[in-house]
Design a protein around this motif. Structure first.
Motif, PDB file in Angstrom:
ATOM      1  N   ARG A   1       0.875  -1.426  -0.152  1.00  0.00           N
ATOM      2  CA  ARG A   1      -0.039   0.000   0.117  1.00  0.00           C
ATOM      3  C   ARG A   1       0.812   1.335   0.035  1.00  0.00           C
ATOM      4  NH1 ARG A   1      -3.143  -0.984   5.073  1.00  0.00           N
ATOM      5  NH2 ARG A   1      -4.240  -2.847   4.468  1.00  0.00           N
ATOM      6  N   VAL A   2       0.530   2.173  -0.779  1.00  0.00           N
ATOM      7  CA  VAL A   2       1.106   3.464  -0.709  1.00  0.00           C
ATOM      8  C   VAL A   2       0.335   4.441   0.249  1.00  0.00           C
ATOM      9  CG1 VAL A   2       1.832   5.754  -1.868  1.00  0.00           C
ATOM     10  CG2 VAL A   2       2.181   3.394  -2.952  1.00  0.00           C
ATOM     11  N   GLN A   3       0.635   4.853   1.425  1.00  0.00           N
ATOM     12  CA  GLN A   3      -0.041   5.785   2.064  1.00  0.00           C
ATOM     13  C   GLN A   3       0.827   6.686   3.322  1.00  0.00           C
ATOM     14  OE1 GLN A   3      -1.895   2.135   4.844  1.00  0.00           O
ATOM     15  NE2 GLN A   3      -3.328   3.284   3.749  1.00  0.00           N
ATOM     16  N   PRO A   4       0.231   7.546   3.739  1.00  0.00           N
ATOM     17  CA  PRO A   4       1.191   8.360   4.669  1.00  0.00           C
ATOM     18  C   PRO A   4       1.049   7.867   6.155  1.00  0.00           C
ATOM     19  CG  PRO A   4      -0.973   9.651   4.163  1.00  0.00           C
ATOM     20  CD  PRO A   4      -0.918   8.213   3.278  1.00  0.00           C
ATOM     21  N   MET A   5       1.890   7.877   6.882  1.00  0.00           N
ATOM     22  CA  MET A   5       2.033   8.006   8.331  1.00  0.00           C
ATOM     23  C   MET A   5       2.013   9.047   9.087  1.00  0.00           C
ATOM     24  SD  MET A   5       5.305   6.423   9.848  1.00  0.00           S
ATOM     25  CE  MET A   5       6.942   7.635  10.309  1.00  0.00           C
ATOM     26  N   TYR A   6       1.258   9.484  10.182  1.00  0.00           N
ATOM     27  CA  TYR A   6       1.214  10.844  10.922  1.00  0.00           C
ATOM     28  C   TYR A   6       1.707  10.654  12.183  1.00  0.00           C
ATOM     29  CZ  TYR A   6      -2.343  11.867   7.110  1.00  0.00           C
ATOM     30  OH  TYR A   6      -2.857  11.916   5.924  1.00  0.00           O
ATOM     31  N   CYS A   7       2.640  11.798  12.194  1.00  0.00           N
ATOM     32  CA  CYS A   7       3.275  11.888  13.699  1.00  0.00           C
ATOM     33  C   CYS A   7       2.468  12.812  14.435  1.00  0.00           C
ATOM     34  CB  CYS A   7       4.729  12.141  13.523  1.00  0.00           C
ATOM     35  SG  CYS A   7       5.183  12.445  15.288  1.00  0.00           S
ATOM     36  N   VAL A   8       2.212  12.754  15.595  1.00  0.00           N
ATOM     37  CA  VAL A   8       1.541  13.699  16.475  1.00  0.00           C
ATOM     38  C   VAL A   8       2.180  15.066  16.415  1.00  0.00           C
ATOM     39  CG1 VAL A   8       2.480  13.192  18.607  1.00  0.00           C
ATOM     40  CG2 VAL A   8       0.250  13.710  18.552  1.00  0.00           C
ATOM     41  N   ASN A   9       3.695  15.169  15.960  1.00  0.00           N
ATOM     42  CA  ASN A   9       4.187  16.386  16.047  1.00  0.00           C
ATOM     43  C   ASN A   9       4.258  17.160  14.849  1.00  0.00           C
ATOM     44  OD1 ASN A   9       5.399  16.328  18.595  1.00  0.00           O
ATOM     45  ND2 ASN A   9       6.377  14.509  18.093  1.00  0.00           N
ATOM     46  N   GLY A  10       3.165  16.706  13.917  1.00  0.00           N
ATOM     47  CA  GLY A  10       2.669  17.598  12.965  1.00  0.00           C
ATOM     48  C   GLY A  10       3.306  17.157  11.476  1.00  0.00           C
ATOM     49  N   TRP A  11       4.155  15.978  11.431  1.00  0.00           N
ATOM     50  CA  TRP A  11       4.495  15.478   9.952  1.00  0.00           C
ATOM     51  C   TRP A  11       4.003  14.362   9.529  1.00  0.00           C
ATOM     52  CZ3 TRP A  11       7.215  11.065  10.150  1.00  0.00           C
ATOM     53  CH2 TRP A  11       7.945  10.495  11.405  1.00  0.00           C
ATOM     54  N   ARG A  12       4.078  13.964   8.292  1.00  0.00           N
ATOM     55  CA  ARG A  12       3.705  12.709   7.583  1.00  0.00           C
ATOM     56  C   ARG A  12       4.760  12.148   6.655  1.00  0.00           C
ATOM     57  NH1 ARG A  12      -0.924  15.501   4.048  1.00  0.00           N
ATOM     58  NH2 ARG A  12       0.454  16.073   2.365  1.00  0.00           N
ATOM     59  N   MET A  13       4.749  11.063   6.639  1.00  0.00           N
ATOM     60  CA  MET A  13       5.787  10.448   5.626  1.00  0.00           C
ATOM     61  C   MET A  13       5.035   9.418   4.744  1.00  0.00           C
ATOM     62  SD  MET A  13       9.041   8.415   6.579  1.00  0.00           S
ATOM     63  CE  MET A  13       8.605   7.092   6.990  1.00  0.00           C
ATOM     64  N   SER A  14       4.818   9.602   3.516  1.00  0.00           N
ATOM     65  CA  SER A  14       4.171   8.830   2.459  1.00  0.00           C
ATOM     66  C   SER A  14       5.476   7.744   1.993  1.00  0.00           C
ATOM     67  CB  SER A  14       3.490   9.462   1.408  1.00  0.00           C
ATOM     68  OG  SER A  14       2.422   8.953   1.116  1.00  0.00           O
ATOM     69  N   ARG A  15       4.852   6.620   1.832  1.00  0.00           N
ATOM     70  CA  ARG A  15       5.632   5.459   1.193  1.00  0.00           C
ATOM     71  C   ARG A  15       4.996   4.236   0.885  1.00  0.00           C
ATOM     72  NH1 ARG A  15       8.978   8.623   1.878  1.00  0.00           N
ATOM     73  NH2 ARG A  15      11.042   8.772   2.790  1.00  0.00           N
ATOM     74  N   GLU A  16       5.506   3.403  -0.067  1.00  0.00           N
ATOM     75  CA  GLU A  16       4.956   1.981  -0.182  1.00  0.00           C
ATOM     76  C   GLU A  16       5.388   1.438   0.905  1.00  0.00           C
ATOM     77  OE1 GLU A  16       4.977  -0.261  -4.067  1.00  0.00           O
ATOM     78  OE2 GLU A  16       6.208  -1.425  -2.507  1.00  0.00           O
ATOM     79  N   TRP A  17       4.389   0.673   1.667  1.00  0.00           N
ATOM     80  CA  TRP A  17       4.722  -0.199   2.708  1.00  0.00           C
ATOM     81  C   TRP A  17       4.196  -1.635   2.110  1.00  0.00           C
ATOM     82  CZ3 TRP A  17       6.224   2.914   6.820  1.00  0.00           C
ATOM     83  CH2 TRP A  17       5.894   4.242   6.828  1.00  0.00           C
ATOM     84  N   SER A  18       4.993  -2.608   2.652  1.00  0.00           N
ATOM     85  CA  SER A  18       4.728  -3.915   2.427  1.00  0.00           C
ATOM     86  C   SER A  18       4.702  -4.735   3.576  1.00  0.00           C
ATOM     87  CB  SER A  18       5.631  -4.219   1.248  1.00  0.00           C
ATOM     88  OG  SER A  18       5.256  -5.885   1.104  1.00  0.00           O
ATOM     89  N   GLY A  19       3.573  -5.567   3.802  1.00  0.00           N
ATOM     90  CA  GLY A  19       3.425  -6.382   5.089  1.00  0.00           C
ATOM     91  C   GLY A  19       2.388  -7.097   5.218  1.00  0.00           C
ATOM     92  N   PHE A  20       1.910  -7.729   6.124  1.00  0.00           N
ATOM     93  CA  PHE A  20       0.927  -8.588   6.576  1.00  0.00           C
ATOM     94  C   PHE A  20      -0.247  -7.767   7.282  1.00  0.00           C
ATOM     95  CE2 PHE A  20       5.019 -10.569   6.705  1.00  0.00           C
ATOM     96  CZ  PHE A  20       4.907 -11.348   5.412  1.00  0.00           C
ATOM     97  N   ARG A  21      -1.465  -8.087   6.780  1.00  0.00           N
ATOM     98  CA  ARG A  21      -2.542  -7.397   7.678  1.00  0.00           C
ATOM     99  C   ARG A  21      -2.852  -7.901   9.060  1.00  0.00           C
ATOM    100  NH1 ARG A  21      -7.358  -8.708   4.953  1.00  0.00           N
ATOM    101  NH2 ARG A  21      -8.262  -6.930   6.254  1.00  0.00           N
ATOM    102  N   LEU A  22      -2.894  -6.975   9.805  1.00  0.00           N
ATOM    103  CA  LEU A  22      -3.065  -7.203  11.325  1.00  0.00           C
ATOM    104  C   LEU A  22      -4.409  -8.171  11.380  1.00  0.00           C
ATOM    105  CD1 LEU A  22      -2.410  -7.187  14.316  1.00  0.00           C
ATOM    106  CD2 LEU A  22      -3.811  -4.995  14.512  1.00  0.00           C
ATOM    107  N   ALA A  23      -5.280  -7.882  10.734  1.00  0.00           N
ATOM    108  CA  ALA A  23      -6.520  -8.440  10.583  1.00  0.00           C
ATOM    109  C   ALA A  23      -6.514  -9.930  10.485  1.00  0.00           C
ATOM    110  CB  ALA A  23      -7.581  -7.860   9.700  1.00  0.00           C
ATOM    111  N   ALA A  24      -5.670 -10.316   9.522  1.00  0.00           N
ATOM    112  CA  ALA A  24      -5.347 -11.654   9.116  1.00  0.00           C
ATOM    113  C   ALA A  24      -4.742 -12.391  10.116  1.00  0.00           C
ATOM    114  CB  ALA A  24      -4.501 -11.798   7.867  1.00  0.00           C
TER     115      ALA A  24
END
Ligand SMILES: Nc1nc2c(c(=O)[nH]1)N[C@H]1C(S)=C(S)[C@@H](COP(=O)(O)O)O[C@H]1N2
Ligand SMILES: [Mo]
Length: 206
Positions: A59-82
């Protein structure tokens, strides 16, 4: 205005448990992700076990830090739901405690709140395995919550009955909801270290 890409550009990383120094490089052949607590099926997975048991998602999506920045990347991994489907928590109303390698950082959240964002247990960013600074070998990506709840260098997922404050909550972070405010996009080329002030106060590494 065009931004000049700088090879020395610093991307903030923050590791509470390694004040003033880099996280250790670990021997991944001995790594196991533990799934335990109030579940019908406990597990201890090597990275290879995870690959063969769960399907990888990109997935390509941002992560957000509470200090006001975000970082968008292609993340690859396993779904917590699974992974939770596999482990089968004994009730829908339980909480999940995620703890980092060595036990120095943790977060506890209601499972339902976590699943609402369909989190990934990330092993690769932009196709590369996570570096020690970025949370080798697995980090939780919570797209809908502030990332202080996304434990890096994840060692265990424990299904529990009782809440206890996580690492950041102990220093006053209480609201994990992403606020409706501009988040500085650290992909845009600036050489910045948004969490510098926190690093000065609490330590950490870049
Ligand atoms: N183990 C561990 N995980 C952690 C942290 C930490 O200090 N230790 N910091 C959190 C915070 S506040 C943020 S914003 C992100 C930072 O991820 P990054 O270092 O890749 O930028 O990791 C989160 N997960
Ligand atoms: Mo953060």
């Amino acid at each position: 205005m065009t931004m000049k890409a700088s090879p020395s550009r610093r991307i903030p990383t923050f590791f509470w448990e390694y004040p003033g120094h880099k996280p250790p490089t670990r021997d991944m052949s001995t790594y196991r992700l533990k799934i335990c607590g109030e579940v019908h099926r406990q597990g201890s997975f090597t990275l290879e076990d995870l690959e063969t048991t769960f399907r990888r998602t990109e997935r390509v999506q941002p992560m957000y830090c509470v200090n006001g920045w975000r970082m968008s990347r292609e993340w690859s991994g396993f779904r917590l739901a699974a992974i939770l489907d596999w482990a089968k928590p004994k009730s829908d109303s339980l909480l999940l405690r995620a703890t980092s390698l060595g036990g120095g950082y943790e977060d506890t959240s209601p499972i339902a709140d976590l699943l609402a964002g369909d989190p990934l247990l990330v092993t690769h960013i932009n196709g590369d395995p996570l570096s020690p600074e970025r949370g080798q070998p697995i980090r939780m990506l919570l797209p809908h919550l502030y990332q202080f709840k996304g434990v890096k260098a994840l060692e265990s997922l424990e299904v529990v009955r009782d809440y206890r404050p996580g690492t950041w909550q102990k220093v006053g972070y209480t609201d994990a909801t992403i606020l409706n405010q501009p988040h500085f996009d650290i992909d845009s080329g600036e050489d910045v270290m948004p969490e510098a002030e926190l690093l000065r106060r609490f330590g950490g590494c870049i």
